[in-house]
Design a protein around this motif. Structure first.
Motif, PDB file in Angstrom:
ATOM      1  N   LEU A 186      15.088   0.265  12.881  1.00 41.03           N
ATOM      2  CA  LEU A 186      13.889  -0.321  12.784  1.00 41.03           C
ATOM      3  C   LEU A 186      15.870  -1.695  13.674  1.00 41.03           C
ATOM      4  N   VAL A 187      15.563  -1.785  15.049  1.00 40.48           N
ATOM      5  CA  VAL A 187      16.440  -2.763  15.274  1.00 40.48           C
ATOM      6  C   VAL A 187      16.019  -4.182  15.225  1.00 40.48           C
ATOM      7  N   PHE A 188      16.064  -5.471  14.949  1.00 42.55           N
ATOM      8  CA  PHE A 188      16.020  -7.192  14.813  1.00 42.55           C
ATOM      9  C   PHE A 188      15.125  -7.148  16.206  1.00 42.55           C
ATOM     10  N   GLU A 189      15.639  -6.549  17.389  1.00 43.90           N
ATOM     11  CA  GLU A 189      14.938  -6.866  18.692  1.00 43.90           C
ATOM     12  C   GLU A 189      13.387  -6.443  19.152  1.00 43.90           C
ATOM     13  N   GLY A 206       1.306  -1.188  -0.018  1.00 44.49           N
ATOM     14  CA  GLY A 206      -0.040   0.151   0.194  1.00 44.49           C
ATOM     15  C   GLY A 206       0.704   1.333  -0.176  1.00 44.49           C
ATOM     16  N   LEU A 207       0.332   2.143  -0.274  1.00 45.14           N
ATOM     17  CA  LEU A 207       0.895   3.844  -0.072  1.00 45.14           C
ATOM     18  C   LEU A 207       1.143   4.151   1.055  1.00 45.14           C
ATOM     19  N   ASP A 208       1.236   2.970   2.189  1.00 49.04           N
ATOM     20  CA  ASP A 208       1.094   3.385   3.675  1.00 49.04           C
ATOM     21  C   ASP A 208       2.488   2.600   3.864  1.00 49.04           C
ATOM     22  N   LEU A 209       2.485   1.747   3.367  1.00 46.93           N
ATOM     23  CA  LEU A 209       4.457   1.619   4.015  1.00 46.93           C
ATOM     24  C   LEU A 209       5.037   2.247   3.840  1.00 46.93           C
ATOM     25  N   ASN A 210       5.934   2.375   4.881  1.00 42.26           N
ATOM     26  CA  ASN A 210       7.041   3.380   5.137  1.00 42.26           C
ATOM     27  C   ASN A 210       8.452   2.734   5.776  1.00 42.26           C
ATOM     28  N   ALA A 211       9.283   2.649   5.353  1.00 42.22           N
ATOM     29  CA  ALA A 211      11.254   2.295   5.629  1.00 42.22           C
ATOM     30  C   ALA A 211      10.599   2.637   6.880  1.00 42.22           C
ATOM     31  N   LYS A 212      11.546   2.124   7.720  1.00 50.64           N
ATOM     32  CA  LYS A 212      11.937   2.262   9.325  1.00 50.64           C
ATOM     33  C   LYS A 212      13.072   1.888   9.252  1.00 50.64           C
TER      34      LYS A 212
END
Length: 52
Positions: A47-50, A38-44
């Motif tokens: 973000l830490v794997f934990e 979707g267009l609301d997808l945003n990268a982080k």
């Protein structure tokens, strides 16, 4: 049990295109060729794997 390990040479490790292509191929084999985020997808990027 047989496990197949595929890896690239060190010079190609900085390229994420292979990982994206592999993920797309797996989805394509499942018959999900028309799935889109979707267009609301945003990268982080922080973000830490934990946290996942």
């Amino acid at each position: 049990m047989v496990v197949r390990l595929l890896h690239c040479v060190t010079v190609n490790c900085g390229d994420n295109a292979g990982m994206i292509a592999a993920a797309a191929y797996i989805e394509w084999k499942k018959g999900l060729e028309n799935v889109q985020a979707g267009l609301d997808l945003n990268a982080k990027p922080s973000l830490v794997f934990e946290d996942m």
